[in-house]
Design a protein around this motif. Structure first.
Motif, mmCIF file in Angstrom:
data_model
loop_
_atom_site.group_PDB
_atom_site.id
_atom_site.type_symbol
_atom_site.label_atom_id
_atom_site.label_comp_id
_atom_site.label_asym_id
_atom_site.label_seq_id
_atom_site.Cartn_x
_atom_site.Cartn_y
_atom_site.Cartn_z
ATOM 1 N N CYS A 114 2.820 6.365 -7.026
ATOM 2 C CA CYS A 114 1.959 6.230 -5.848
ATOM 3 C C CYS A 114 0.758 5.337 -6.165
ATOM 4 O O CYS A 114 0.408 4.450 -5.384
ATOM 5 N N ASN A 115 0.146 5.595 -7.302
ATOM 6 C CA ASN A 115 -1.039 4.846 -7.692
ATOM 7 C C ASN A 115 -0.711 3.375 -7.929
ATOM 8 O O ASN A 115 -1.457 2.475 -7.529
ATOM 9 N N PHE A 116 0.430 3.133 -8.585
ATOM 10 C CA PHE A 116 0.844 1.756 -8.853
ATOM 11 C C PHE A 116 1.066 0.992 -7.542
ATOM 12 O O PHE A 116 0.587 -0.140 -7.387
ATOM 13 N N PHE A 168 -2.345 0.225 -5.677
ATOM 14 C CA PHE A 168 -3.130 -0.878 -6.224
ATOM 15 C C PHE A 168 -2.363 -2.196 -6.177
ATOM 16 O O PHE A 168 -2.967 -3.261 -6.008
ATOM 17 N N PHE A 169 -1.046 -2.145 -6.322
ATOM 18 C CA PHE A 169 -0.258 -3.375 -6.268
ATOM 19 C C PHE A 169 -0.354 -4.003 -4.876
ATOM 20 O O PHE A 169 -0.555 -5.214 -4.735
ATOM 21 N N ALA A 170 -0.205 -3.160 -3.854
ATOM 22 C CA ALA A 170 -0.297 -3.664 -2.479
ATOM 23 C C ALA A 170 -1.660 -4.284 -2.207
ATOM 24 O O ALA A 170 -1.768 -5.333 -1.559
ATOM 25 N N PHE A 171 -2.710 -3.651 -2.711
ATOM 26 C CA PHE A 171 -4.075 -4.116 -2.441
ATOM 27 C C PHE A 171 -4.406 -5.379 -3.233
ATOM 28 O O PHE A 171 -4.953 -6.342 -2.693
ATOM 29 N N TYR A 172 -4.065 -5.389 -4.519
ATOM 30 C CA TYR A 172 -4.469 -6.500 -5.392
ATOM 31 C C TYR A 172 -3.481 -7.666 -5.380
ATOM 32 O O TYR A 172 -3.750 -8.691 -5.994
ATOM 33 N N LEU A 173 -2.388 -7.521 -4.677
ATOM 34 C CA LEU A 173 -1.499 -8.656 -4.457
ATOM 35 C C LEU A 173 -2.238 -9.779 -3.728
ATOM 36 O O LEU A 173 -1.990 -10.967 -3.955
ATOM 37 N N LEU A 174 -3.187 -9.384 -2.881
ATOM 38 C CA LEU A 174 -3.924 -10.344 -2.062
ATOM 39 C C LEU A 174 -5.250 -10.783 -2.663
ATOM 40 O O LEU A 174 -5.786 -11.838 -2.289
ATOM 41 N N SER A 219 -1.141 2.762 -14.602
ATOM 42 C CA SER A 219 -0.496 2.425 -13.333
ATOM 43 C C SER A 219 -1.366 1.522 -12.474
ATOM 44 O O SER A 219 -0.888 0.537 -11.915
ATOM 45 N N ASN A 220 -2.672 1.839 -12.373
ATOM 46 C CA ASN A 220 -3.512 0.960 -11.565
ATOM 47 C C ASN A 220 -3.967 -0.272 -12.338
ATOM 48 O O ASN A 220 -4.106 -1.360 -11.767
ATOM 49 N N ASN A 221 -4.180 -0.148 -13.646
ATOM 50 C CA ASN A 221 -4.577 -1.320 -14.419
ATOM 51 C C ASN A 221 -3.473 -2.364 -14.442
ATOM 52 O O ASN A 221 -3.733 -3.569 -14.306
ATOM 53 N N LEU A 222 -2.237 -1.913 -14.624
ATOM 54 C CA LEU A 222 -1.116 -2.851 -14.620
ATOM 55 C C LEU A 222 -0.948 -3.483 -13.248
ATOM 56 O O LEU A 222 -0.688 -4.683 -13.131
ATOM 57 N N ALA A 223 -1.095 -2.675 -12.198
ATOM 58 C CA ALA A 223 -0.977 -3.218 -10.845
ATOM 59 C C ALA A 223 -2.072 -4.253 -10.578
ATOM 60 O O ALA A 223 -1.807 -5.318 -10.016
ATOM 61 N N MET A 224 -3.302 -3.949 -11.001
ATOM 62 C CA MET A 224 -4.420 -4.865 -10.795
ATOM 63 C C MET A 224 -4.247 -6.154 -11.574
ATOM 64 O O MET A 224 -4.787 -7.201 -11.202
ATOM 65 N N ALA A 225 -3.503 -6.095 -12.662
ATOM 66 C CA ALA A 225 -3.299 -7.285 -13.480
ATOM 67 C C ALA A 225 -2.047 -8.053 -13.072
ATOM 68 O O ALA A 225 -2.056 -9.287 -13.010
ATOM 69 N N ILE A 226 -0.958 -7.318 -12.768
ATOM 70 C CA ILE A 226 0.304 -7.981 -12.449
ATOM 71 C C ILE A 226 0.340 -8.482 -11.013
ATOM 72 O O ILE A 226 0.816 -9.592 -10.735
ATOM 73 N N PHE A 233 -2.001 -3.004 -21.117
ATOM 74 C CA PHE A 233 -0.859 -2.166 -21.484
ATOM 75 C C PHE A 233 -0.910 -1.785 -22.963
ATOM 76 O O PHE A 233 -0.770 -0.613 -23.328
ATOM 77 N N ILE A 234 -1.118 -2.763 -23.825
ATOM 78 C CA ILE A 234 -1.176 -2.516 -25.274
ATOM 79 C C ILE A 234 -2.313 -1.560 -25.605
ATOM 80 O O ILE A 234 -2.168 -0.613 -26.381
#
Length: 405
Positions: free
Chosen positions: A28-30, A33-39, A153-160, A267-268
């Motif tokens: 859910c968290n991923f 944040f992915f939906a939001f930070y995609l833009l 989950s949110n850090n990866l989404a914010m980065a990817i 991630f690392i």
């Protein structure tokens, strides 16, 4: 004593960290944040090309959601701690999904500003509700470690997500497609939230009916000030890196690579930091993260070359991956067990306040002086936050932490 420690370690290992509800909450968290930070990195380009907005006006428009998020977060913590968390999470996620449709209909700069600002309300509420749910579904003995992994989950989404968004935009030159994609991802996140099972909780005895600690965790005020510094650095960097790379380094399609490297660092860092979090070495992790981030922001600002541009992304990722989960655990450790929602909302309020100030400050400095000076300011803010933590904040935490889980 040694036998007791061995038995305690066996109990800890038996308690399951990666349970199904925890995995659902992370998904859910991923998606959130992915939906939001995609833009996020493309909105300055969208406002520039679609509405011909100048840099300081772009800063005002993009920071609107931060204001709404800041206004709703104190009440979010109170609502999450007071009402059924599952229902709160579902309701917040539904309105978060619904707001993406507004971008598709915003035909003027004013309309876009209103939509972006209103989107901050469900975004702020959903992040609080979801992270509090994650704490509830974790076994107490694995909570420090679990919170560290949850942040992946949110850090990866914010980065990817920015990398994916930039790649799709360069491939299609179509902002409308990106708005639809974000809408679809947010809907999937909402569907996932409907399946999460959150355990019930007992009412706290002697809890005051109304107090300021329902809205902001006063016991963590210096932690909040400190994380605000780091949020300002992240806000300025993440929102203006695409324009900075294009204007200062003539990098037109390398911003996606920048965020991919940042993602790898996050991630690392999360993986290697989880062990020391399990041991309770919170200030140790935070210090390492603060110093790595300082090295990254300093290189980004003062060494203007393509190789330093990408190396700084790795250092910033490594630093934030160590620092943020340590700070989140520190907020939770100074809160009572019935204040988890408030602890979550408090760190998010502080981070978002910093991000909002960073976005506004970056826009003003870039418009009137230049991008180079804006990122010099970022390095100085990170240095100020590092000094505050080293000399004051870590001792403040040790004095105020509680033994409750």
């Amino acid at each position: 004593m040694q036998e007791e420690n061995i038995m305690e370690n066996k109990v800890v290992r038996k308690e399951k960290l990666w349970n199904s509800e925890y995995l659902k909450v992370m998904l859910c968290n991923f998606l959130l944040f992915f939906a939001f930070y995609l833009l996020t990195p493309l909105l300055p380009l969208y406002l520039d090309s679609e509405f011909k907005a100048d840099k300081d006006l772009i800063g005002v428009v993009l920071s609107g959601y931060i204001v709404a998020t800041l206004l709703i977060r104190p009440f979010s913590g109170f609502v999450v701690d007071t009402f059924d968390r599952k229902k709160v999470l579902m309701l917040c996620f539904f309105f978060f999904f619904l707001c993406f449709s507004g971008y598709l209909g915003a035909s003027t700069l004013l309309m876009f500003f209103i939509v972006r600002t209103m989107h901050g309300i469900p975004f702020g509420a959903t992040t609080v509700a979801n992270s509090t749910a994650a704490i509830d579904v974790l076994p107490s003995s694995r909570r420090n470690e679990g919170i560290g992994y949850y942040g992946l989950s949110n850090n990866l989404a914010m980065a990817i997500a920015p990398s994916v968004g930039i790649y799709i935009y360069h491939l299609t030159d179509n902002f409308t497609l990106l708005f639809w994609l974000s809408l679809g991802l947010a809907f999937l996140g909402f569907l996932c939230s409907t399946s999460v099972k959150i355990p019930g909780r007992a009412k706290a005895e002697g809890k005051p009916k109304l107090s300021l600690d329902h809205f902001f965790l006063g016991r963590a005020w210096l932690l909040a000030v400190n994380i605000c510094f780091f949020g300002a650095c992240w806000g300025l960097m993440s929102n203006y890196v695409a324009l900075y790379g294009k204007q200062e380094l003539n990098i037109t399609d390398g911003t996606g690579v920048f965020f991919m490297i940042l993602s790898a660092g996050l991630f690392i860092s999360r993986l290697f930091g989880a062990k020391s979090l399990r041991k309770g070495l919170l200030t140790h992790n935070a210090l390492i993260g603060v110093l790595l981030s300082l090295a990254g922001y300093s290189m980004f600002a003062f060494v203007v070359t393509p190789w330093s541009f990408y190396l700084s992304a790795l250092l910033i990722g490594l630093g934030n991956g160590q620092m943020y989960p340590a700070f989140l655990n520190m907020f939770i450790k100074v809160a009572r067990h019935d204040q988890r929602g408030t602890a979550n909302s408090s760190i998010l309020i502080s981070w978002d306040l910093g991000m909002g100030l960073g976005i506004l400050l970056g826009g003003v400095i870039a418009e009137n002086v230049g991008f180079a000076e804006a990122f010099h300011t970022t390095a100085f803010m990170q240095a100020g936050g590092a000094l505050l933590f080293i000399f004051f904040t870590r001792y403040f935490f040790e004095r105020r932490k509680l033994n409750e889980n």
